[in-house]
Design a protein around this motif. Structure first.
Motif, PDB file in Angstrom:
ATOM      1  N   THR A   7      -8.303   2.374  16.341  1.00  0.00           N
ATOM      2  CA  THR A   7      -7.735   1.106  15.895  1.00  0.00           C
ATOM      3  C   THR A   7      -7.971   0.052  16.974  1.00  0.00           C
ATOM      4  OG1 THR A   7      -5.515   1.224  16.877  1.00  0.00           O
ATOM      5  CG2 THR A   7      -5.878   2.474  14.863  1.00  0.00           C
ATOM      6  N   ARG A   8      -7.570  -1.172  16.684  1.00  0.00           N
ATOM      7  CA  ARG A   8      -7.659  -2.240  17.679  1.00  0.00           C
ATOM      8  C   ARG A   8      -6.322  -2.439  18.394  1.00  0.00           C
ATOM      9  NH1 ARG A   8     -10.446  -6.358  15.673  1.00  0.00           N
ATOM     10  NH2 ARG A   8      -9.774  -7.694  17.361  1.00  0.00           N
ATOM     11  N   LEU A  65      -2.128   1.401  10.408  1.00  0.00           N
ATOM     12  CA  LEU A  65      -3.209   0.748   9.672  1.00  0.00           C
ATOM     13  C   LEU A  65      -3.230   1.204   8.220  1.00  0.00           C
ATOM     14  CD1 LEU A  65      -5.682  -1.106   9.734  1.00  0.00           C
ATOM     15  CD2 LEU A  65      -7.042   0.847  10.508  1.00  0.00           C
ATOM     16  N   LEU A  84     -10.867  -5.326   3.995  1.00  0.00           N
ATOM     17  CA  LEU A  84     -10.802  -6.311   5.083  1.00  0.00           C
ATOM     18  C   LEU A  84      -9.820  -5.858   6.160  1.00  0.00           C
ATOM     19  CD1 LEU A  84     -11.577  -9.105   6.208  1.00  0.00           C
ATOM     20  CD2 LEU A  84      -9.712 -10.066   4.838  1.00  0.00           C
ATOM     21  N   VAL A  85      -8.664  -5.351   5.738  1.00  0.00           N
ATOM     22  CA  VAL A  85      -7.659  -4.853   6.682  1.00  0.00           C
ATOM     23  C   VAL A  85      -8.216  -3.681   7.479  1.00  0.00           C
ATOM     24  CG1 VAL A  85      -5.459  -3.610   6.821  1.00  0.00           C
ATOM     25  CG2 VAL A  85      -5.640  -5.655   5.408  1.00  0.00           C
ATOM     26  N   ALA A 110     -11.404  -2.878   8.047  1.00  0.00           N
ATOM     27  CA  ALA A 110     -12.499  -3.302   8.928  1.00  0.00           C
ATOM     28  C   ALA A 110     -11.954  -4.016  10.162  1.00  0.00           C
ATOM     29  CB  ALA A 110     -13.467  -4.207   8.174  1.00  0.00           C
ATOM     30  N   HIS A 111     -11.008  -4.910   9.958  1.00  0.00           N
ATOM     31  CA  HIS A 111     -10.428  -5.639  11.088  1.00  0.00           C
ATOM     32  C   HIS A 111      -9.641  -4.687  12.000  1.00  0.00           C
ATOM     33  CE1 HIS A 111      -8.539  -8.850  13.385  1.00  0.00           C
ATOM     34  NE2 HIS A 111      -7.359  -8.285  13.153  1.00  0.00           N
ATOM     35  N   GLY A 112      -8.862  -3.813  11.392  1.00  0.00           N
ATOM     36  CA  GLY A 112      -8.007  -2.926  12.165  1.00  0.00           C
ATOM     37  C   GLY A 112      -8.752  -1.875  12.954  1.00  0.00           C
ATOM     38  N   SER A 113     -10.000  -1.606  12.586  1.00  0.00           N
ATOM     39  CA  SER A 113     -10.809  -0.613  13.305  1.00  0.00           C
ATOM     40  C   SER A 113     -11.984  -1.243  14.037  1.00  0.00           C
ATOM     41  CB  SER A 113     -11.334   0.441  12.319  1.00  0.00           C
ATOM     42  OG  SER A 113     -12.189  -0.153  11.364  1.00  0.00           O
ATOM     43  N   ARG A 114     -12.001  -2.575  14.111  1.00  0.00           N
ATOM     44  CA  ARG A 114     -13.117  -3.328  14.707  1.00  0.00           C
ATOM     45  C   ARG A 114     -14.423  -3.069  13.957  1.00  0.00           C
ATOM     46  NH1 ARG A 114     -11.689  -0.183  18.835  1.00  0.00           N
ATOM     47  NH2 ARG A 114      -9.978  -0.786  20.194  1.00  0.00           N
ATOM     48  N   ALA A 115     -14.335  -2.621  12.730  1.00  0.00           N
ATOM     49  CA  ALA A 115     -15.511  -2.325  11.889  1.00  0.00           C
ATOM     50  C   ALA A 115     -16.446  -1.304  12.535  1.00  0.00           C
ATOM     51  CB  ALA A 115     -16.282  -3.600  11.552  1.00  0.00           C
ATOM     52  N   ASP A 167     -20.153   0.091  11.387  1.00  0.00           N
ATOM     53  CA  ASP A 167     -21.294  -0.040  12.296  1.00  0.00           C
ATOM     54  C   ASP A 167     -21.982   1.314  12.480  1.00  0.00           C
ATOM     55  OD1 ASP A 167     -22.844  -1.515  14.474  1.00  0.00           O
ATOM     56  OD2 ASP A 167     -21.939   0.100  15.633  1.00  0.00           O
TER      57      ASP A 167
END
Length: 265
Positions: A16-17, A44, A70-71, A73-78, A82
């Protein structure tokens, strides 16, 4: 701090971030982080489930599905997305191991990786939208599927796995989790997903209930099998597991589980 505490902080920083501070990385800490990944991702997953439950107040299911992604991707830094793109580009670069690893390290997304991202996100959004026809019950299932998808990294990093050359992350994580512990985690997370489907399955009767139960079991089996098949492919082409393969495994598991679950009701 104990190994468990350090492992949880490492899992938070890896999956997570959420800020986790500096952690001394060793075999015990890496093992704990992989086994505690679902716990670290729980905030998350709950947030994703809460967003998905917006369908109960009129949010269109497809919009809710897009917001869930979106949640995540943002919460895991995408980073999982990648990894998926890099793995697809690497495996598609040919059978030469060095070329495949070079393509994966360069960081650029090629046409195959871009196509994989678009198609996987499309499948995930469509599957989530379909599940959300069940309202909050579907949102609960989506949150559980997120937790299941993060648990598969432990299996890919079990003691019977091999790290790919040149990967610092793989060198730190791969081979740290006993196979029995990885299997136990898979069973626990499969149970969590099965429990999450019970509110919706309880509304079914007769053949619909039997079919729904069988499809849920199939979703669990295929969701846990898909990353193992990816691991075997990575071993054959790349010579081992690296961080990109772990990220791709998360997305492959999530996609497979969500898509099969759409057949349950």
């Amino acid at each position: 701090m104990s190994t468990t505490g350090d492992g949880l902080r490492l899992a938070l920083g890896t999956f997570t971030r959420i800020p986790s501070g500096t952690v001394t990385l060793d075999g015990g800490t890496a093992r704990a982080a992989l086994l505690l990944a679902p716990v670290a991702v729980l905030p998350l997953a709950l947030l994703a489930g809460l967003v998905a439950a917006g369908v109960e107040v009129g949010l269109p299911p497809l919009v809710a599905g897009g917001l869930v992604l979106l949640v995540l991707a943002h919460g895991s830094r995408a980073m999982h997305l990648d990894g998926l793109a890099d793995v697809v580009d690497g495996l598609g670069a040919g059978w030469d191991r060095e070329r495949a690893l070079t393509v994966m390290r360069c960081g650029d997304i090629g046409p195959m990786g871009a196509a994989a991202l678009v198609l996987v996100l499309l499948l995930q959004a469509a599957a989530i939208a379909d599940l959300l026809a069940a309202g909050w019950r579907g949102a609960l299932v989506v949150a559980a599927a997120v937790l299941l998808s993060r648990s598969v990294c432990a299996r890919l990093c079990a003691t019977d796995a091999t790290p790919a050359d040149g990967s610092r992350m793989a060198a730190a994580f791969v081979g740290t989790v006993p196979v029995v512990a990885a299997g136990a985690l898979a069973i626990v997370m499969a149970g969590v997903l099965l429990l999450a489907t019970l509110p919706q399955l309880s509304l079914l009767e007769g053949r619909d209930l039997l079919r729904g139960g069988l499809m849920v079991l199939l979703a669990v089996v295929l969701g846990l099998l898909a990353p193992v098949l990816l691991r075997e492919k990575a071993l054959a082409v790349l010579g081992g597991i690296n961080g990109d393969v772990l990220g791709a495994a998360v997305e492959v598991t999530l996609t497979t589980t969500l898509v099969v679950l759409t057949l349950a009701w």
